[in-house]
Design an enzyme around this catalytic site. Structure first.
Site, PDB file in Angstrom:
ATOM      1  N   ASP A   9      -0.327 -14.823   2.253  1.00 54.23           N
ATOM      2  CA  ASP A   9       0.170 -13.440   1.915  1.00 54.23           C
ATOM      3  C   ASP A   9      -1.323 -12.563   1.476  1.00 54.23           C
ATOM      4  O   ASP A   9      -2.173 -13.216   1.291  1.00 54.23           O
ATOM      5  CB  ASP A   9       1.023 -13.582   0.392  1.00 54.23           C
ATOM      6  CG  ASP A   9       1.274 -12.160  -0.048  1.00 54.23           C
ATOM      7  OD1 ASP A   9       1.991 -11.389   0.751  1.00 54.23           O
ATOM      8  OD2 ASP A   9       1.075 -11.903  -1.227  1.00 54.23           O
ATOM      9  N   ASP A  11      -1.605  -9.001  -0.308  1.00 54.76           N
ATOM     10  CA  ASP A  11      -1.593  -8.221  -1.706  1.00 54.76           C
ATOM     11  C   ASP A  11      -1.364  -9.177  -2.896  1.00 54.76           C
ATOM     12  O   ASP A  11      -0.385  -9.888  -2.891  1.00 54.76           O
ATOM     13  CB  ASP A  11      -0.358  -7.160  -1.694  1.00 54.76           C
ATOM     14  CG  ASP A  11      -0.565  -6.106  -0.552  1.00 54.76           C
ATOM     15  OD1 ASP A  11      -1.793  -5.834  -0.428  1.00 54.76           O
ATOM     16  OD2 ASP A  11       0.677  -5.682  -0.132  1.00 54.76           O
TER      17      ASP A  11
HETATM   18  C1  BG6 Z   1       3.697  -6.419   0.010  1.00 52.80           C
HETATM   19  C2  BG6 Z   1       3.391  -5.912  -1.476  1.00 52.80           C
HETATM   20  O1  BG6 Z   1       2.586  -7.021   0.156  1.00 52.80           O
HETATM   21  O2  BG6 Z   1       4.030  -4.977   0.901  1.00 52.80           O
HETATM   22  C3  BG6 Z   1       4.560  -4.736  -1.868  1.00 52.80           C
HETATM   23  O3  BG6 Z   1       3.447  -6.925  -2.241  1.00 52.80           O
HETATM   24  C4  BG6 Z   1       4.623  -3.808  -1.000  1.00 52.80           C
HETATM   25  O4  BG6 Z   1       4.381  -4.329  -3.201  1.00 52.80           O
HETATM   26  C5  BG6 Z   1       4.779  -4.325   0.500  1.00 52.80           C
HETATM   27  O5  BG6 Z   1       5.623  -2.843  -1.138  1.00 52.80           O
HETATM   28  C6  BG6 Z   1       5.104  -3.293   1.639  1.00 52.80           C
HETATM   29  O6  BG6 Z   1       3.749  -2.740   1.757  1.00 52.80           O
HETATM   30  P1  BG6 Z   1       3.683  -1.256   2.630  1.00 52.80           P
HETATM   31  O7  BG6 Z   1       1.909  -1.110   2.589  1.00 52.80           O
HETATM   32  O8  BG6 Z   1       4.036  -1.498   3.805  1.00 52.80           O
HETATM   33  O9  BG6 Z   1       4.225  -0.332   1.905  1.00 52.80           O
HETATM   34 MG    MG Z   2       1.541 -10.543  -2.750  1.00 54.67          MG
END
Ligand code: BG6
Ligand code: MG
Length: 218
Positions: A9, A11
């Site tokens: 993963d 984030d």
């Molecule tokens: C995930 C995060 O990796 O991605 C979430 O943990 C986030 O917090 C999700 O909402 C979607 O991300 P994005 O950048 O497409 O808005």
């Molecule tokens: Mg994450």
């Protein structure tokens, strides 16, 4: 079956963008006059943009066009925050572990729900350490469905039983377990305790030690 690949993963695992997601949602919530705390943000970890917005709205309803505008607004704040990301923002231990995985002849993929994942890994300077990228555009059903990790494993040409998923979100751990992967949870037990192995972070994580701790090696 032996481990031949890792799916990370992004984030909260490879970099601390989880904090930027929180700040962007918080800014939007403040503008809307909706109370939103760090504790409440925990429920959004690993959750796609749309579902995150619906959780933040706590039952308030808006026309579809407004929902889209709110998602775009949050994303514009997020993009503003990640503009400053550089290779210094790779979390401790992550680059070393990726390099060790590659040097050992194993494969590494990204398995992130984020539509901004490619931009982030480019800014971090780790795109070259990943054999495949599964992101927010790759599948329809997002975590906690196993689809994203199954897609990442397929891109690597590996079976789930041959891959370890590294996740910081409860939804991500659930997704990986549902897909038949071995899971390393990053963070507190209350959040990722269902994973096979739980670590506070990747600092000092060595490939051989991790593999030795996985259930099939016990
Ligand atoms: C995930 C995060 O990796 O991605 C979430 O943990 C986030 O917090 C999700 O909402 C979607 O991300 P994005 O950048 O497409 O808005
Ligand atoms: Mg994450």
């Amino acid at each position: 079956m032996s481990i031949k690949g890792f799916i990370f993963d992004l984030d909260g695992v490879l970099t601390d963008t989880a904090e930027y997601h929180y700040r962007a949602w918080k800014r939007l919530a403040d503008e809307l006059g909706i109370p939103f705390t760090r504790e409440e943000n925990e429920a959004l970890r690993g959750i796609p943009r749309r579902e995150s917005l619906l959780l933040l709205l706590k039952g308030r309803t808006f026309p579809e066009a407004t929902l889209n505008e709110l998602m775009e607004r949050k994303n514009s704040y997020y993009l503003e925050y990640i503009r400053e990301i550089s290779p210094r923002d790779v979390l401790p231990g992550a680059r070393e572990l990726l390099s060790e995985i590659r040097a050992a002849g194993l494969k590494a993929a990204l398995g992130s729900a984020s539509k901004n994942a490619r931009e982030v890994i480019e800014r971090l300077g780790i795109a070259g350490l990943l054999d495949a990228v599964a992101d927010g555009y790759s599948v329809t059903r997002q975590k906690p469905a196993p689809d994203l990790f199954l897609h990442a494993a397929a891109l690597l040409g590996l079976a789930p039983a041959e891959c370890v998923v590294v996740e910081d979100a409860a939804a991500g751990v659930e997704a990986a377990l549902a897909g038949g992967f071995t899971v390393i949870g990053i963070g507190p037990h209350e959040r990722v305790g269902k994973a096979h192995v739980v670590l506070p972070n990747l600092a000092g994580a060595r490939l051989a030690d991790l593999l030795a701790r996985l259930p099939m090696h016990a």
